[in-house]
Design a protein around this motif. Structure first.
Motif, PDB file in Angstrom:
ATOM      1  N   TYR A  46       0.811  -1.213   0.000  1.00 57.02           N
ATOM      2  CA  TYR A  46       0.000   0.000   0.000  1.00 57.02           C
ATOM      3  C   TYR A  46       0.845   1.263   0.000  1.00 57.02           C
ATOM      4  O   TYR A  46       1.909   1.312   0.612  1.00 57.02           O
ATOM      5  CB  TYR A  46      -0.886   0.042   1.246  1.00 57.02           C
ATOM      6  CG  TYR A  46      -1.681  -1.203   1.498  1.00 57.02           C
ATOM      7  CD1 TYR A  46      -3.015  -1.303   1.099  1.00 57.02           C
ATOM      8  CD2 TYR A  46      -1.099  -2.295   2.144  1.00 57.02           C
ATOM      9  CE1 TYR A  46      -3.740  -2.467   1.335  1.00 57.02           C
ATOM     10  CE2 TYR A  46      -1.823  -3.457   2.379  1.00 57.02           C
ATOM     11  CZ  TYR A  46      -3.144  -3.536   1.974  1.00 57.02           C
ATOM     12  OH  TYR A  46      -3.855  -4.693   2.208  1.00 57.02           O
ATOM     13  N   GLU A  64      -3.074   4.057  -2.629  1.00 58.81           N
ATOM     14  CA  GLU A  64      -3.004   3.006  -3.644  1.00 58.81           C
ATOM     15  C   GLU A  64      -2.852   1.647  -2.982  1.00 58.81           C
ATOM     16  O   GLU A  64      -2.190   1.529  -1.962  1.00 58.81           O
ATOM     17  CB  GLU A  64      -1.789   3.225  -4.568  1.00 58.81           C
ATOM     18  CG  GLU A  64      -1.886   4.438  -5.472  1.00 58.81           C
ATOM     19  CD  GLU A  64      -0.570   4.699  -6.206  1.00 58.81           C
ATOM     20  OE1 GLU A  64       0.228   3.734  -6.348  1.00 58.81           O
ATOM     21  OE2 GLU A  64      -0.331   5.860  -6.583  1.00 58.81           O
ATOM     22  N   GLN A  66      -1.977  -2.494  -3.894  1.00 60.20           N
ATOM     23  CA  GLN A  66      -1.622  -3.569  -4.823  1.00 60.20           C
ATOM     24  C   GLN A  66      -1.762  -4.881  -4.067  1.00 60.20           C
ATOM     25  O   GLN A  66      -1.112  -5.059  -3.033  1.00 60.20           O
ATOM     26  CB  GLN A  66      -0.174  -3.431  -5.297  1.00 60.20           C
ATOM     27  CG  GLN A  66       0.084  -2.345  -6.305  1.00 60.20           C
ATOM     28  CD  GLN A  66       1.568  -2.212  -6.609  1.00 60.20           C
ATOM     29  OE1 GLN A  66       2.254  -1.357  -6.068  1.00 60.20           O
ATOM     30  NE2 GLN A  66       2.082  -3.085  -7.475  1.00 60.20           N
TER      31      GLN A  66
END
Lengths: 233, 233
Positions: A46, A64, A66
């Motif tokens: 993150y 964000e 992932q």
């Protein structure tokens, strides 16, 4: 890049625990608006912004996410006899985490001089290696058990034992296909006992060689770790 | 098995130096008639009998001699930036000696925080690993030099640089044939500088990758060592 380990992250808003908060505000002196990265140990990576800085609770907004970051294509489990000098086992844990490992089990063998390990300390070594090497998956450290009980578990996948006794042995790469599950037994200083080898063979463990040189316990374990990752590249 | 390092052995009669003699008689408490083994660091592996025990000079009669013991089929030279924490470099030297390495050169790079190493201490680490792992060939530790001067040497064989910058990289195994001479550059914490990479490429060093994870300096060096030995098994 500042990386924090946040195994319990569950939403886009997160508050670092007291220890991590102090590290973030007092040691790193990060302030509101700074960007940090988080790893949850389950494949989540993150990017987050600091929204509030308290001495004991630093609040974050995840920007964000992932998932399955750096997902591995195989599963490697190494069962290793703790070394007399625990630094050597800790060193192995750090290096194996960097190179790639999924599961570690300390096993007490007939010739083990060390019969007790402090798992919490080993856990810390793994976590710091996870952060340092940006490994989104935190290797699992299992409780220490006896060799006999480990073998009894009857695990599936490719099972191998690395020993120094006479007998036919093949390299791991000749023994196992790629993208599979691997369990490898590494003995203590002084090697496994003949009885332990016998039990392993009876239970489907194949004898493997790690090369022609005489390796210390922790070096042998890392050599196995390297070879499994290499054939799965 | 008791192993002694005797680089100056020249005949079937040998006298251990003062330090080794004390170790032999006082620490190991070996006596006349006991059998020990000797390694000369140049491929010679000897079986010898103790013929005389003095506090400062233990005399030996060589019974068996094996030359080119464990001769390697390739030559591996790793040039590595000394780590900030010297323990990490020493750890690499021990492990690389166990696994197989021929030559090591500490190189001072643009981003090296450590610019001085005590070579005599590193030499001791290598020698004890040589004895422990029964490696009849003693790896050669070269004097520490600057990165620029190392590159200028214009070495032959497969030359590679492991770096973390963007750009095309291939694994060592895809880059080099087997049974050859290999020189691999490993950078400091913080990696090589772009200028250093540029100079290396100009001088025929090929960029290589050691896998997908972020490795510490000493782990990267050992991974390279593993891979070169692996492809030459």
């Amino acid at each position: 890049m500042h990386v924090f380990y946040t195994p319990d992250i569950a939403s886009d808003l997160y508050t670092l625990n007291e220890e991590e908060s102090r590290h973030c505000s007092k040691v790193l002196r990060l302030i509101k608006g700074d960007i940090i990265h988080l790893i949850d140990g389950k494949g989540g990576f993150y990017k987050a912004e600091i929204t509030e800085v308290g001495k004991k609770n630093v609040q974050l907004q995840v920007l964000e996410t992932q998932l399955e970051y750096g997902k591995r294509n195989h599963h490697l489990h190494i069962a290793i006899a703790p070394t007399k000098n625990i630094d050597r086992l800790e060193w192995f844990l750090e290096k194996a985490t960097e190179i790639g490992i999924d599961e570690i089990t300390p096993i007490i063998c007939d010739r083990s001089e060390r019969k007790i390990v402090k798992e919490d300390r080993l856990e810390k070594v793994i976590t710091s290696a996870v952060k340092q090497s940006l490994t989104a998956y935190h290797p699992k450290l299992n409780p220490t058990i006896t060799y006999q009980n480990f073998i009894k578990q009857n695990l599936q996948g490719n099972k191998m034992i690395a020993h120094c006794m006479e007998g036919d042995k093949v390299p791991i790469s000749k023994n196992a296909a790629t993208q599979q599950s691997y369990t490898i037994l590494i003995g203590p200083e002084g090697d496994f006992s003949p009885e332990e080898l016998h039990i392993a063979l009876q239970n489907g463990y194949k004898p493997v060689t790690l090369g022609n040189t005489r390796l210390r316990t922790e070096t042998a374990a890392l050599a196995a770790c390297f070879e499994v990752n290499y054939i799965n590249r």
